[in-house]
Design a protein around this motif. Structure first.
Motif, mmCIF file in Angstrom:
data_model
loop_
_atom_site.group_PDB
_atom_site.id
_atom_site.type_symbol
_atom_site.label_atom_id
_atom_site.label_comp_id
_atom_site.label_asym_id
_atom_site.label_seq_id
_atom_site.Cartn_x
_atom_site.Cartn_y
_atom_site.Cartn_z
ATOM 1 N N GLN A 165 20.459 -8.170 2.564
ATOM 2 C CA GLN A 165 20.771 -8.569 3.755
ATOM 3 C C GLN A 165 22.316 -8.829 3.755
ATOM 4 O O GLN A 165 23.004 -9.036 2.823
ATOM 5 C CB GLN A 165 20.486 -10.178 3.786
ATOM 6 N N GLY A 221 25.453 -12.243 8.575
ATOM 7 C CA GLY A 221 25.484 -12.023 10.034
ATOM 8 C C GLY A 221 24.424 -11.135 10.489
ATOM 9 O O GLY A 221 24.145 -10.925 11.793
ATOM 10 N N LYS A 222 23.689 -10.417 9.542
ATOM 11 C CA LYS A 222 22.672 -9.461 9.979
ATOM 12 C C LYS A 222 21.114 -9.979 9.257
ATOM 13 O O LYS A 222 21.093 -10.751 8.566
ATOM 14 C CB LYS A 222 22.939 -8.073 9.617
ATOM 15 N N GLU A 223 20.065 -9.426 10.071
ATOM 16 C CA GLU A 223 19.046 -9.662 9.541
ATOM 17 C C GLU A 223 18.562 -9.096 8.217
ATOM 18 O O GLU A 223 19.151 -8.035 7.922
ATOM 19 C CB GLU A 223 17.682 -9.325 10.767
ATOM 20 N N ARG A 224 17.701 -9.789 7.358
ATOM 21 C CA ARG A 224 17.322 -9.353 6.219
ATOM 22 C C ARG A 224 16.327 -7.893 6.545
ATOM 23 O O ARG A 224 15.791 -8.060 7.323
ATOM 24 C CB ARG A 224 16.272 -10.203 5.419
ATOM 25 N N GLU A 225 16.658 -7.043 5.732
ATOM 26 C CA GLU A 225 15.899 -5.677 5.795
ATOM 27 C C GLU A 225 15.216 -5.316 4.633
ATOM 28 O O GLU A 225 15.700 -5.519 3.556
ATOM 29 C CB GLU A 225 16.835 -4.531 6.467
ATOM 30 N N GLU A 271 28.167 1.066 2.347
ATOM 31 C CA GLU A 271 27.356 0.618 3.460
ATOM 32 C C GLU A 271 25.999 -0.223 2.711
ATOM 33 O O GLU A 271 25.396 -0.995 3.237
ATOM 34 C CB GLU A 271 26.998 1.270 4.437
#
Length: 122
Positions: free
Chosen positions: A40, A43-47, A90
């Protein structure tokens, strides 16, 4: 109370490697089904990054892994690993361990670690 504890995070330069490890312990563990790694960015969803079955017969990787990471586990130690190579900026994120655990009374629950930071930067 079953806990998942991650280790192996840190800072590395682009192109470098890291190996994450996660141990499930505490409470009563009857059986661990799937184990995996998620990540994660703030500010973003866990993937999902990678996930595997107990037997190892099925391993799933996110498209962004592109053959750079390898998930493995040691059922005798209740551990799961993530070998990461050719790391990119990234890939910077907090990496979380996941386990589908059958415990006391055959209750089945999802368990998560607290996360370990991986930073890829020159």
């Amino acid at each position: 109370q079953v806990q998942l504890v991650e280790s192996g995070g840190g800072s590395v330069q682009p192109g470098g490697s890291l190996r994450l490890a996660c141990t499930a312990s505490g409470g009563y563990i009857f059986k661990i089904n799937d184990m995996g790694w998620y990540r994660q960015v703030q500010g973003k969803e866990r993937e999902m990054v990678a996930r595997m079955t107990r037997s190892g017969s099925s391993k799933n990787y996110a498209d962004f892994v592109e053959g750079r990471f390898t998930i493995s586990r040691d059922n005798s130690k209740n551990m799961v690993y993530l070998q990461m190579s050719s790391l990119k900026p990234e890939d910077t994120a907090v990496y979380y361990c996941y386990a589908d655990i059958i415990g006391l009374g055959y209750a089945r629950d999802d368990h998560w670690g607290r996360g370990t930071q991986v930073t890829v930067s020159s």
